[in-house]
Design a protein around this motif. Structure first.
Motif, PDB file in Angstrom:
ATOM      1  N   THR A   1      28.744 104.795  23.687  1.00 35.18           N
ATOM      2  CA  THR A   1      28.756 106.524  23.812  1.00 35.18           C
ATOM      3  C   THR A   1      27.995 107.001  22.867  1.00 35.18           C
ATOM      4  OG1 THR A   1      31.519 105.279  23.921  1.00 35.18           O
ATOM      5  CG2 THR A   1      30.863 107.444  22.610  1.00 35.18           C
ATOM      6  N   THR A   2      27.580 107.601  23.398  1.00 36.08           N
ATOM      7  CA  THR A   2      25.865 108.312  21.866  1.00 36.08           C
ATOM      8  C   THR A   2      26.193 109.936  22.178  1.00 36.08           C
ATOM      9  OG1 THR A   2      24.979 106.722  22.730  1.00 36.08           O
ATOM     10  CG2 THR A   2      23.849 108.532  22.188  1.00 36.08           C
ATOM     11  N   ASN A   3      26.392 110.222  20.755  1.00 37.61           N
ATOM     12  CA  ASN A   3      26.839 111.747  20.870  1.00 37.61           C
ATOM     13  C   ASN A   3      28.070 112.257  21.753  1.00 37.61           C
ATOM     14  OD1 ASN A   3      24.702 112.355  19.474  1.00 37.61           O
ATOM     15  ND2 ASN A   3      23.299 112.523  20.924  1.00 37.61           N
ATOM     16  N   GLY A   4      29.159 111.634  21.995  1.00 33.96           N
ATOM     17  CA  GLY A   4      30.168 111.956  22.319  1.00 33.96           C
ATOM     18  C   GLY A   4      30.515 111.138  24.264  1.00 33.96           C
ATOM     19  N   ASN A   5      28.927 111.212  24.608  1.00 30.23           N
ATOM     20  CA  ASN A   5      28.295 110.524  26.469  1.00 30.23           C
ATOM     21  C   ASN A   5      28.908 109.300  26.353  1.00 30.23           C
ATOM     22  OD1 ASN A   5      28.163 113.528  26.988  1.00 30.23           O
ATOM     23  ND2 ASN A   5      26.419 113.716  26.277  1.00 30.23           N
ATOM     24  N   ARG A   6      29.205 108.950  27.490  1.00 29.96           N
ATOM     25  CA  ARG A   6      29.362 107.057  28.048  1.00 29.96           C
ATOM     26  C   ARG A   6      28.119 107.232  28.509  1.00 29.96           C
ATOM     27  NH1 ARG A   6      34.958 104.190  28.378  1.00 29.96           N
ATOM     28  NH2 ARG A   6      34.956 104.106  26.041  1.00 29.96           N
ATOM     29  N   THR A   7      27.424 106.237  28.532  1.00 33.70           N
ATOM     30  CA  THR A   7      26.354 106.062  29.207  1.00 33.70           C
ATOM     31  C   THR A   7      26.610 104.293  29.476  1.00 33.70           C
ATOM     32  OG1 THR A   7      24.841 105.568  27.129  1.00 33.70           O
ATOM     33  CG2 THR A   7      24.718 107.714  28.586  1.00 33.70           C
ATOM     34  N   ILE A   8      25.625 103.971  30.524  1.00 35.28           N
ATOM     35  CA  ILE A   8      26.117 102.769  30.906  1.00 35.28           C
ATOM     36  C   ILE A   8      24.295 101.589  30.479  1.00 35.28           C
ATOM     37  CG2 ILE A   8      25.504 101.084  32.561  1.00 35.28           C
ATOM     38  CD1 ILE A   8      26.120 102.913  34.773  1.00 35.28           C
ATOM     39  N   GLU A   9      24.983 101.204  29.534  1.00 36.92           N
ATOM     40  CA  GLU A   9      24.207 100.612  28.499  1.00 36.92           C
ATOM     41  C   GLU A   9      23.849  98.634  29.459  1.00 36.92           C
ATOM     42  OE1 GLU A   9      24.444  99.239  23.646  1.00 36.92           O
ATOM     43  OE2 GLU A   9      26.006  98.268  24.897  1.00 36.92           O
ATOM     44  N   ARG A  10      24.513  97.933  29.959  1.00 40.77           N
ATOM     45  CA  ARG A  10      24.269  96.698  30.607  1.00 40.77           C
ATOM     46  C   ARG A  10      24.796  96.536  32.473  1.00 40.77           C
ATOM     47  NH1 ARG A  10      24.292  94.238  25.506  1.00 40.77           N
ATOM     48  NH2 ARG A  10      26.113  94.092  25.444  1.00 40.77           N
ATOM     49  N   LEU A  11      24.064  95.383  32.599  1.00 35.05           N
ATOM     50  CA  LEU A  11      24.990  94.952  33.387  1.00 35.05           C
ATOM     51  C   LEU A  11      24.495  93.893  34.009  1.00 35.05           C
ATOM     52  CD1 LEU A  11      26.425  95.542  36.924  1.00 35.05           C
ATOM     53  CD2 LEU A  11      23.648  95.063  37.072  1.00 35.05           C
ATOM     54  N   ASN A  12      25.508  93.128  33.978  1.00 32.71           N
ATOM     55  CA  ASN A  12      25.840  91.295  33.087  1.00 32.71           C
ATOM     56  C   ASN A  12      26.315  90.935  34.729  1.00 32.71           C
ATOM     57  OD1 ASN A  12      25.454  91.365  30.720  1.00 32.71           O
ATOM     58  ND2 ASN A  12      27.504  92.759  30.890  1.00 32.71           N
ATOM     59  N   ALA A  13      25.394  90.346  35.887  1.00 31.01           N
ATOM     60  CA  ALA A  13      25.921  89.443  36.838  1.00 31.01           C
ATOM     61  C   ALA A  13      26.253  88.096  36.268  1.00 31.01           C
ATOM     62  CB  ALA A  13      25.603  89.825  37.662  1.00 31.01           C
ATOM     63  N   GLU A  14      26.977  87.107  37.180  1.00 28.95           N
ATOM     64  CA  GLU A  14      27.178  85.584  36.852  1.00 28.95           C
ATOM     65  C   GLU A  14      28.131  85.358  38.104  1.00 28.95           C
ATOM     66  OE1 GLU A  14      29.657  85.229  33.760  1.00 28.95           O
ATOM     67  OE2 GLU A  14      29.271  86.451  32.469  1.00 28.95           O
ATOM     68  N   GLY A  15      26.905  83.838  38.134  1.00 21.53           N
ATOM     69  CA  GLY A  15      28.338  83.110  39.515  1.00 21.53           C
ATOM     70  C   GLY A  15      27.328  82.942  40.386  1.00 21.53           C
ATOM     71  N   ASP A  16      26.097  82.725  41.553  1.00 18.14           N
ATOM     72  CA  ASP A  16      25.315  82.298  41.997  1.00 18.14           C
ATOM     73  C   ASP A  16      25.154  84.176  42.682  1.00 18.14           C
ATOM     74  OD1 ASP A  16      25.977  80.157  42.857  1.00 18.14           O
ATOM     75  OD2 ASP A  16      28.060  81.324  43.546  1.00 18.14           O
ATOM     76  N   VAL A  17      24.741  84.505  41.736  1.00 16.64           N
ATOM     77  CA  VAL A  17      23.778  85.890  42.065  1.00 16.64           C
ATOM     78  C   VAL A  17      22.566  85.587  42.654  1.00 16.64           C
ATOM     79  CG1 VAL A  17      22.516  87.926  40.518  1.00 16.64           C
ATOM     80  CG2 VAL A  17      24.441  86.002  39.677  1.00 16.64           C
ATOM     81  N   LEU A  18      22.974  87.141  43.408  1.00 17.90           N
ATOM     82  CA  LEU A  18      21.142  87.092  44.033  1.00 17.90           C
ATOM     83  C   LEU A  18      20.853  88.669  44.226  1.00 17.90           C
ATOM     84  CD1 LEU A  18      19.726  86.228  47.085  1.00 17.90           C
ATOM     85  CD2 LEU A  18      21.359  86.285  48.100  1.00 17.90           C
ATOM     86  N   ILE A  19      19.489  88.801  44.259  1.00 19.56           N
ATOM     87  CA  ILE A  19      19.203  89.999  44.173  1.00 19.56           C
ATOM     88  C   ILE A  19      17.867  90.039  45.543  1.00 19.56           C
ATOM     89  CG2 ILE A  19      17.693  92.305  43.263  1.00 19.56           C
ATOM     90  CD1 ILE A  19      18.835  90.543  40.630  1.00 19.56           C
ATOM     91  N   VAL A  20      18.231  90.821  46.529  1.00 18.24           N
ATOM     92  CA  VAL A  20      16.975  91.128  47.219  1.00 18.24           C
ATOM     93  C   VAL A  20      16.320  92.155  47.591  1.00 18.24           C
ATOM     94  CG1 VAL A  20      17.393  90.735  50.055  1.00 18.24           C
ATOM     95  CG2 VAL A  20      18.854  89.104  49.079  1.00 18.24           C
ATOM     96  N   ALA A  21      15.798  92.495  48.264  1.00 24.67           N
ATOM     97  CA  ALA A  21      14.626  93.206  48.710  1.00 24.67           C
ATOM     98  C   ALA A  21      13.960  93.242  49.734  1.00 24.67           C
ATOM     99  CB  ALA A  21      13.896  93.724  47.210  1.00 24.67           C
ATOM    100  N   GLY A  22      13.800  93.756  50.921  1.00 22.41           N
ATOM    101  CA  GLY A  22      13.187  93.511  51.665  1.00 22.41           C
ATOM    102  C   GLY A  22      13.384  92.071  52.221  1.00 22.41           C
ATOM    103  N   GLN A  23      11.905  91.336  52.177  1.00 22.70           N
ATOM    104  CA  GLN A  23      11.666  90.559  52.037  1.00 22.70           C
ATOM    105  C   GLN A  23      11.900  89.658  50.997  1.00 22.70           C
ATOM    106  OE1 GLN A  23      11.377  88.473  55.663  1.00 22.70           O
ATOM    107  NE2 GLN A  23      11.862  90.730  55.994  1.00 22.70           N
ATOM    108  N   ASP A  24      12.113  89.799  50.152  1.00 22.47           N
ATOM    109  CA  ASP A  24      11.855  89.066  48.691  1.00 22.47           C
ATOM    110  C   ASP A  24      13.662  88.536  48.073  1.00 22.47           C
ATOM    111  OD1 ASP A  24       8.971  89.159  48.582  1.00 22.47           O
ATOM    112  OD2 ASP A  24       9.170  91.240  47.267  1.00 22.47           O
ATOM    113  N   ALA A  25      13.300  87.915  47.822  1.00 20.67           N
ATOM    114  CA  ALA A  25      14.744  87.569  46.790  1.00 20.67           C
ATOM    115  C   ALA A  25      14.264  86.709  46.076  1.00 20.67           C
ATOM    116  CB  ALA A  25      15.565  86.422  47.775  1.00 20.67           C
ATOM    117  N   ALA A  26      15.881  86.954  44.902  1.00 20.02           N
ATOM    118  CA  ALA A  26      15.441  86.313  43.487  1.00 20.02           C
ATOM    119  C   ALA A  26      17.337  85.744  43.515  1.00 20.02           C
ATOM    120  CB  ALA A  26      15.761  87.018  42.800  1.00 20.02           C
TER     121      ALA A  26
END
Length: 161
Positions: free
Chosen positions: A81-106
């Motif tokens: 919360t900054t100046n009364g506005n709530r904003t997203i600070e962090r995303l935490n992913a756990e357990g068999d995390v997969l990021i896919v973009a087209g032909q690429d994957a992590a």
């Protein structure tokens, strides 16, 4: 309320995700994403705690926009919360995390995306696969602004001639 808070995160998460190679800039998915495409979020469960500023998605979590997809067993979204506005600070992913973009994957066991610094840290037997080959290590740190990345912990790679 929750969708209004998580939607900016999802849109920020899906710019260009570069893959990590020891201090090199390697485009992950080549950054060609349709940011106007709808963002789809699915999970078995959702819990929102307004007091702590945390939302938790559990069970078969998939966040997708166009050709880009993040999946994990658990995703928590931390807010600030900054100046009364709530904003997203962090995303935490756990357990068999997969990021896919087209032909690429992590893939790895955890991923933490810090929006303020545009850093992604993946840990737990991380493997990045692209057309040119694969890159693996115990820990992959990526900065989305610079495209630079570092792989540590018994680095392994396979390159195609």
């Amino acid at each position: 309320m929750f969708l209004r808070l998580i939607l900016p995160l999802l849109l920020a998460l899906f710019p260009a995700l570069p893959a990590a190679a020891q201090s090199a800039a390697i485009g992950f998915g080549q950054g060609d994403f349709d940011r106007s495409a709808p963002v789809e979020v699915t999970a078995d469960n959702l819990e929102v705690d307004q007091a702590s500023g945390r939302a938790t998605l559990t069970g078969n979590v998939v966040i997708a926009q166009g050709d880009l997809r993040l999946s994990a067993n658990l995703v928590t979204v931390d807010y600030a919360t900054t100046n009364g506005n709530r904003t997203i600070e962090r995303l935490n992913a756990e357990g068999d995390v997969l990021i896919v973009a087209g032909q690429d994957a992590a893939e790895g066991q955890t991923a933490v995306y810090t929006l303020g610094t545009s850093d992604i840290l993946m840990t737990g037997d991380v493997v990045v696969t692209q057309a040119a080959g694969t890159l693996a290590g115990d820990r992959v740190a990526i900065n989305l602004n610079s495209g630079a990345g570092t792989v540590t912990g018994r680095v392994r790679t396979t390159l195609q001639p």
